[in-house]
Design a protein around this motif. Sequence first.
Motif, short mmCIF file in Angstrom:
data_model
loop_
_atom_site.label_atom_id
_atom_site.label_comp_id
_atom_site.label_asym_id
_atom_site.label_seq_id
_atom_site.Cartn_x
_atom_site.Cartn_y
_atom_site.Cartn_z
N UNK A 108 0.79 -1.16 -0.13
CA UNK A 108 0.22 0.04 -0.05
C UNK A 108 0.86 1.03 0.01
N UNK A 109 1.87 1.35 0.95
CA UNK A 109 2.83 2.49 1.00
C UNK A 109 3.61 2.72 -0.50
N UNK A 110 4.06 1.51 -0.88
CA UNK A 110 4.66 1.39 -2.28
C UNK A 110 3.80 2.03 -3.30
N UNK A 111 2.68 1.66 -3.27
CA UNK A 111 1.52 2.42 -4.27
C UNK A 111 1.40 4.00 -3.94
N UNK A 112 1.48 4.34 -2.67
CA UNK A 112 1.19 5.55 -2.38
C UNK A 112 2.30 6.48 -2.84
N UNK A 113 3.57 6.03 -2.48
CA UNK A 113 4.87 6.68 -3.04
C UNK A 113 4.84 6.72 -4.60
N UNK A 114 4.36 5.83 -5.47
CA UNK A 114 4.24 5.93 -6.73
C UNK A 114 3.46 6.92 -7.22
N UNK A 115 2.32 7.00 -6.63
CA UNK A 115 1.30 8.02 -6.88
C UNK A 115 1.68 9.33 -6.73
N UNK A 116 2.55 9.34 -5.40
CA UNK A 116 2.86 10.92 -4.90
C UNK A 116 4.22 11.30 -5.85
N UNK A 117 5.01 10.48 -6.46
CA UNK A 117 5.98 10.95 -7.33
C UNK A 117 5.40 11.61 -8.52
#
Length: 157
Positions: A108-117
């Motif tokens: 979930x965190x990896x997905x958020x990091x990608x979205x935020x990048x």
Amino acid sequence: MRKKAILFSLLVLIIGALVGGGFFIFYNANGLSYLSSDSAACNNCHVMHEVYDDYNKSSHKAVARCIDCHLPHTFFRKWVAKAESGLGHMMVFTFEKNLPTHFEANEKTKKWVQENCISCHKDYVENITNPTLKAQHQDQSLSCVSCHKNVGHKRNY
């Protein structure tokens, strides 16, 4: 009647001890800091000292806080994520016998990091990422951090 008074007194004492203990722990754990957006709150846990030190030396320190990369940006999703993360960390540090030496990002965190990048760097990456495509047509083989591993801090996410 006397038995009820004793039971009531014990109940009040137990509830008082739990509430008082909870406030004591919350105060000593600097609990209010977790309600802020300050990156220093992430450094409250000893396992985050190295990551926080890396973050303070990074190019992103001047433009982003920890939550800007690691949490969703919408109000509701952000607060749900903060609660899930905080409770999860609290459970691990309270009840696990073998304490972790560092945290690893979950999916979930990896997905958020990608979205935020992508959100922050949209002008640069819009030719690479195409938000008009359906998810099944997107190439998910690479993420921003697969090439830019140490941008915010070391240790993958």
